[in-house]
Design a protein around this motif. Structure first.
Motif, PDB file in Angstrom:
ATOM      1  N   ASP A  79      21.030 -34.030  -9.680  1.00  0.00           N
ATOM      2  CA  ASP A  79      20.730 -34.764 -10.921  1.00  0.00           C
ATOM      3  C   ASP A  79      21.827 -35.797 -11.145  1.00  0.00           C
ATOM      4  O   ASP A  79      23.000 -35.445 -11.294  1.00  0.00           O
ATOM      5  CB  ASP A  79      20.672 -33.763 -12.080  1.00  0.00           C
ATOM      6  N   THR A  97      23.223 -39.454 -13.158  1.00  0.00           N
ATOM      7  CA  THR A  97      23.089 -40.321 -14.335  1.00  0.00           C
ATOM      8  C   THR A  97      24.160 -41.401 -14.306  1.00  0.00           C
ATOM      9  O   THR A  97      25.201 -41.291 -14.967  1.00  0.00           O
ATOM     10  CB  THR A  97      23.197 -39.533 -15.649  1.00  0.00           C
ATOM     11  N   ASP A 148      18.691 -41.756 -15.637  1.00  0.00           N
ATOM     12  CA  ASP A 148      18.821 -40.299 -15.478  1.00  0.00           C
ATOM     13  C   ASP A 148      17.645 -39.782 -14.654  1.00  0.00           C
ATOM     14  O   ASP A 148      16.492 -39.894 -15.083  1.00  0.00           O
ATOM     15  CB  ASP A 148      18.853 -39.666 -16.880  1.00  0.00           C
ATOM     16  N   THR A 149      17.948 -39.205 -13.473  1.00  0.00           N
ATOM     17  CA  THR A 149      16.859 -38.731 -12.613  1.00  0.00           C
ATOM     18  C   THR A 149      17.339 -37.607 -11.712  1.00  0.00           C
ATOM     19  O   THR A 149      18.522 -37.550 -11.360  1.00  0.00           O
ATOM     20  CB  THR A 149      16.272 -39.897 -11.774  1.00  0.00           C
ATOM     21  N   GLU A 154      11.921 -33.753 -17.804  1.00  0.00           N
ATOM     22  CA  GLU A 154      12.676 -33.077 -16.748  1.00  0.00           C
ATOM     23  C   GLU A 154      12.402 -31.579 -16.726  1.00  0.00           C
ATOM     24  O   GLU A 154      13.310 -30.764 -16.925  1.00  0.00           O
ATOM     25  CB  GLU A 154      14.171 -33.369 -16.910  1.00  0.00           C
ATOM     26  N   GLU A 174      13.118 -34.921 -12.509  1.00  0.00           N
ATOM     27  CA  GLU A 174      13.354 -35.711 -13.727  1.00  0.00           C
ATOM     28  C   GLU A 174      13.158 -37.193 -13.453  1.00  0.00           C
ATOM     29  O   GLU A 174      13.634 -37.719 -12.445  1.00  0.00           O
ATOM     30  CB  GLU A 174      14.801 -35.496 -14.210  1.00  0.00           C
TER      31      GLU A 174
HETATM   32 CO    CO Z   1      19.488 -35.605 -15.485  1.00  0.00          CO
END
Ligand code: CO
Ligand code: MF3
Ligand code: CO
Length: 278
Positions: free
Chosen positions: A116, A118, A127-128, A224, A255
């Protein structure tokens, strides 16, 4: 050694109005989201048995610095925990989220790992996260969990359009995941994201159709979902961050950062070659 654990408490709702971005800010968010996706594209190339989660963290750190960006997780503060030490979260197997990268945690054939990221680029956050299967020995059940968690995310994305409500997103996710027997984590949520890492609205991954806050053009937020093979309940380890499934079952998460448009939704963190599973 006995792990020290405490119960996860539900993340409080983030108060205040949900920010709506104008055209110039949206362009900045597109750039931040694209860069976040590029980071995960690079991580995906590196994930394999024998690589430590600490190495993945240094990859994220160096690419982020090279771009003149910074990592929002690094030094991030949350009540009751020390500042987060990593540049990304690396969550292996029964770790639901917020796993701390560690040179001693070497990935093994058969693990699953969520990474994850960001980055903050030009003052805006992208954010992913994605969950990867490590090597060739990942069980069919675990592979199905990864695929179904991704499907849950995209069912949530498909529920986003102006005038829909946050409860429509949560309902789309939980009704699918629970119909397959999974537990949908309740203690952690999606969130507004933009100039700040975590803002209103709170995006629950369960809910009632038509309930919650209306989605309006210019809002940017994450979806997410964390989906468990067993029960949804989580616990926090003694490091104050690592959230694990209470029953030790595997957990997968995906996410994306989304923008509500006049027509529907734009996914700001699409990976290269990523095609929706729906
Ligand atoms: Co995240
Ligand atoms: N990226 C996570 C999210 O999706 C938050 C990580 S906070 C950290 O909201 F401090 F653990 F990094
Ligand atoms: Co997030």
């Amino acid at each position: 050694m006995v792990k020290r654990i405490r119960k996860s408490r539900a993340r409080p709702r983030r108060p205040g109005p949900s920010p709506r971005l104008g055209p110039a800010e949206i362009e900045e968010m597109r750039a931040a989201g694209r860069f976040a996706a590029e980071l995960l594209d690079a991580v995906a190339e590196r994930v394999r048995p024998g690589v430590s989660t600490g190495e993945l963290d240094r990859l994220v750190e160096s690419l982020t610095r090279a771009r003149g960006a910074r990592s929002a997780p690094h030094g991030y503060r949350s009540a009751g925990a020390p500042p987060f030490p990593g540049h990304c979260c690396t969550s292996v197997n029964d770790v639901v989220c917020h796993g701390i990268p560690d040179d001693a945690r070497v990935l093994r054939d058969g693990d699953i790992v969520n990474v994850d990221v960001t980055p903050v680029l030009g003052g805006f956050h992208g954010d992913t996260s994605r969950t990867f299967a490590v090597g060739d020995s990942v069980s069919p059940r675990a592979r199905q969990l990864i695929a179904d968690a991704r499907r849950a995310l995209w069912l949530g994305i498909r529920a986003v359009l102006p005038g829909a409500r946050t409860g429509d997103i949560g309902h789309a996710i939980a009704s699918f995941a629970e119909s397959r027997g999974y537990g949908v984590v309740r203690e952690f949520t999606g969130h507004g994201v933009g100039r700040q890492f975590h803002t209103a609205p709170t995006i629950y991954h369960y809910g009632r159709p038509g309930a919650g806050e209306p989605l309006l053009p210019g809002m940017t937020f994450t979806i997410e979902p964390m989906i468990n093979l067993g029960h949804w309940r989580t616990q926090i380890l003694g490091d104050g961050w690592t959230a694990v499934t209470a029953d030790g079952s595997l957990s997968a998460q995906w996410e994306h950062t989304l923008l509500v448009t006049e027509e529907g939704v734009e996914v700001l963190t699409l990976g290269s070659g990523e095609t929706p599973p729906l």
